[in-house]
Scaffold this active site. Sequence first.
Site, short mmCIF file in Angstrom:
data_model
loop_
_atom_site.label_atom_id
_atom_site.label_comp_id
_atom_site.label_asym_id
_atom_site.label_seq_id
_atom_site.Cartn_x
_atom_site.Cartn_y
_atom_site.Cartn_z
N ARG A 1 0.81 -1.23 0.00
CA ARG A 1 0.00 0.00 0.00
C ARG A 1 0.83 1.26 0.00
O ARG A 1 0.38 2.31 -0.44
CB ARG A 1 -0.90 0.02 1.24
CG ARG A 1 -2.13 -0.83 1.05
CD ARG A 1 -3.27 -0.32 1.89
NE ARG A 1 -3.84 0.91 1.34
CZ ARG A 1 -4.97 1.44 1.76
NH1 ARG A 1 -5.64 0.88 2.72
NH2 ARG A 1 -5.43 2.55 1.23
N LYS B 1 1.61 -18.92 7.21
CA LYS B 1 0.82 -19.17 8.39
C LYS B 1 0.60 -17.84 9.11
O LYS B 1 1.38 -16.93 8.88
CB LYS B 1 1.50 -20.17 9.31
CG LYS B 1 2.79 -19.65 9.97
CD LYS B 1 3.32 -20.65 10.93
CE LYS B 1 2.82 -20.42 12.33
NZ LYS B 1 3.79 -19.72 13.19
N ASP C 1 5.06 -23.95 5.44
CA ASP C 1 5.46 -24.18 6.82
C ASP C 1 6.98 -24.19 6.74
O ASP C 1 7.57 -25.13 6.20
CB ASP C 1 4.96 -25.53 7.34
CG ASP C 1 5.32 -25.71 8.80
OD1 ASP C 1 6.50 -25.51 9.14
OD2 ASP C 1 4.44 -26.04 9.61
N HIS C 2 7.62 -23.12 7.22
CA HIS C 2 9.05 -22.99 6.91
C HIS C 2 9.89 -24.11 7.53
O HIS C 2 11.01 -24.35 7.11
CB HIS C 2 9.58 -21.60 7.26
CG HIS C 2 9.86 -21.37 8.71
ND1 HIS C 2 8.88 -21.10 9.62
CD2 HIS C 2 11.01 -21.36 9.41
CE1 HIS C 2 9.43 -20.94 10.82
NE2 HIS C 2 10.73 -21.09 10.72
N LYS D 1 13.63 -26.54 6.22
CA LYS D 1 14.90 -26.63 6.94
C LYS D 1 15.67 -27.85 6.44
O LYS D 1 15.11 -28.92 6.28
CB LYS D 1 14.67 -26.73 8.46
CG LYS D 1 14.20 -25.41 9.08
CD LYS D 1 14.16 -25.51 10.58
CE LYS D 1 13.44 -24.31 11.18
NZ LYS D 1 14.29 -23.13 11.35
N GLU E 1 13.15 -22.21 22.28
CA GLU E 1 13.64 -20.89 21.85
C GLU E 1 14.08 -20.10 23.07
O GLU E 1 13.55 -20.30 24.16
CB GLU E 1 12.52 -20.13 21.13
CG GLU E 1 12.02 -20.82 19.89
CD GLU E 1 11.01 -19.94 19.16
OE1 GLU E 1 11.42 -19.25 18.22
OE2 GLU E 1 9.83 -19.94 19.55
N ASP F 1 0.60 -21.39 17.43
CA ASP F 1 1.77 -20.81 16.77
C ASP F 1 2.79 -21.87 16.35
O ASP F 1 3.44 -21.73 15.32
CB ASP F 1 2.43 -19.81 17.74
CG ASP F 1 3.59 -19.06 17.09
OD1 ASP F 1 3.38 -18.49 16.01
OD2 ASP F 1 4.71 -19.04 17.67
N HIS G 1 4.36 -26.45 12.95
CA HIS G 1 5.75 -26.93 12.88
C HIS G 1 5.95 -28.29 13.57
O HIS G 1 6.52 -29.21 12.99
CB HIS G 1 6.72 -25.92 13.50
CG HIS G 1 6.61 -24.54 12.92
ND1 HIS G 1 6.35 -24.32 11.60
CD2 HIS G 1 6.75 -23.30 13.48
CE1 HIS G 1 6.32 -23.00 11.38
NE2 HIS G 1 6.56 -22.37 12.50
N LYS H 1 9.04 -20.58 24.62
CA LYS H 1 9.86 -19.38 24.48
C LYS H 1 10.55 -19.10 25.81
O LYS H 1 10.12 -19.56 26.85
CB LYS H 1 8.98 -18.20 24.07
CG LYS H 1 8.31 -18.43 22.72
CD LYS H 1 8.07 -17.15 21.98
CE LYS H 1 7.40 -17.38 20.64
NZ LYS H 1 8.30 -17.78 19.57
C1 BG6 Z 1 7.34 -19.03 13.65
C2 BG6 Z 1 6.61 -18.68 14.93
O1 BG6 Z 1 6.49 -19.70 12.77
O2 BG6 Z 1 8.46 -19.84 13.95
C3 BG6 Z 1 7.55 -17.99 15.90
O3 BG6 Z 1 5.52 -17.84 14.62
C4 BG6 Z 1 8.80 -18.81 16.11
O4 BG6 Z 1 6.89 -17.72 17.13
C5 BG6 Z 1 9.42 -19.23 14.78
O5 BG6 Z 1 9.72 -18.04 16.86
C6 BG6 Z 1 10.56 -20.20 14.98
O6 BG6 Z 1 11.21 -20.40 13.77
P1 BG6 Z 1 12.75 -20.79 13.73
O7 BG6 Z 1 13.02 -21.02 12.28
O8 BG6 Z 1 13.51 -19.64 14.31
O9 BG6 Z 1 12.89 -22.01 14.57
#
Ligand code: BG6
Length: 478
Positions: A46, A143, A172-173, A177, A211, A230, A235, A326
């Site tokens: 935007r 997501k 879904d990243h 990996k 984390e 989340d 994941h 976390k």
């Molecule tokens: C994201 C979550 O999808 O993945 C975050 O929304 C999280 O809360 C993150 O911190 C973790 O990803 P990675 O690749 O750092 O393990």
Amino acid sequence: IPVDPFDLVIFGGTGDLARRKILPALFRRFCSGQMEDESRIIGAARSDLTRDEFRQIVAEAIAEFNTSKDCETGTVEAFLERIDYVNVDAKGEDGWKELSDLMIPGRVRAFYFSVAPSLFGPLAERLHAHGMADADSRIVVEKPFGRDLETARALNATLAQHFDESQIYRIDHYLGKETVQNLMAVRFGNMLFEPLWNSQYVDHIQITVAETVGVGGRGEYYDRSGAMRDMVQNHLMQLLCLIAMEPPAKFDPDAVRDEKLKVIRALDDVEPANIVRGQYGATKGAQDYAHDVENPRATSESFIAMRVNISNWRWAGTPFYLRTGKKLKARSSEIAVIFKETPHSIFGAEAGRHRNILTIRLQPNEGMDLDVTIKEPGPGGMRLIDVPLDMTFAEALGPEGEDVPDAYERLIMDVIRGNQTLFMRGDEVEAAWAWTDPIIEGWETRGDRPVSYEPGSSGPEDALVLIHRDGRRWREIR
Ligand code: BG6
């Protein structure tokens, strides 16, 4: 191998995800020679920016977030040449004609929806209305894909009005990996593991995604989600599926996703006694979770540990323990397959019974190790010790193992190549919500609240009890 020239349009091109992940990932692929010179990246947002102003944003994002060492000087300028910008209103008509005029017919084009899910529908609709939803088009969605089964179904239905499932790439990243992909290579590329990969030989499996960061600047989103929505629904669920699924006949999108879906459908409902939710407390110089999310009555969890059972022939009787949180003591993600003890010790009672443990380390120190039992060196008789056969990629594979590509690099290139294997299918996402919904609803109806845990710890005491009860213990987070 270079991919065919493409146009990638990033909606939300000036946003956080684009700057942190998408643009640096594309830059690295450009450096590696995978992106042909004619390919273009078009930011769409935007903000009323000129192309040069957007290029400046891209240059800054690369300076801040690119970690690769193998980009030569001068590459940034060449990369910026590939960048364009269009000011588009997702919910209005501004900018759409300009965008469609930019498209080159017959070329692969991908539209990356790096925006709030409420805009997925309007974007899909306008792409269709302006003739950009043809057979060469694909869309990439991030997501959260819904917040429960109902919203996920509605999103799927909206996207399906304009795009075929084969054109929808749900990211879904974790699937991008490197070590997660290795999980499949290890399971299905070796003879060694698969015959033992079942409840007869595996005592239990632990999946940990720990984390050290808190909720950061995403308090509002996070408080509405909690760790269950989340991290677990997506994941951890994906990791669980890859570990537990039956061997697909081939490494092809539907063959793999069919098997993953069967795992999700075989998950038992989880009893409240098999879940522990936690919220981090305050510590010196840092405020607690409720303050971080700016909600004194926050009831969502920043930690979750659970025992999950898969009711199928392969896994009945082998529990899966999942844990994520976390502000824990280390950033460490791993999957550990803990095999059963040897049935009998020929070396006598004092030598003890031993077990093998296969650990797949997702991050940091990507790699695997396998604990094996050997004789302790020396003249002291037959004493047994467990030592890891260690394969740290950085050591085993030299420089290539050190410069592990970011998940987004692999995934974006897969979108261009048209390979959906590492993306979630609509029915998979829905099945995952169908499993998580009753758990979350249970907390809500009972008014359950998470217990507090100390930042920098391994999570709440109750999580230790959860596994001790079964005569097992968590792997140390380190
Ligand atoms: C994201 C979550 O999808 O993945 C975050 O929304 C999280 O809360 C993150 O911190 C973790 O990803 P990675 O690749 O750092 O393990």
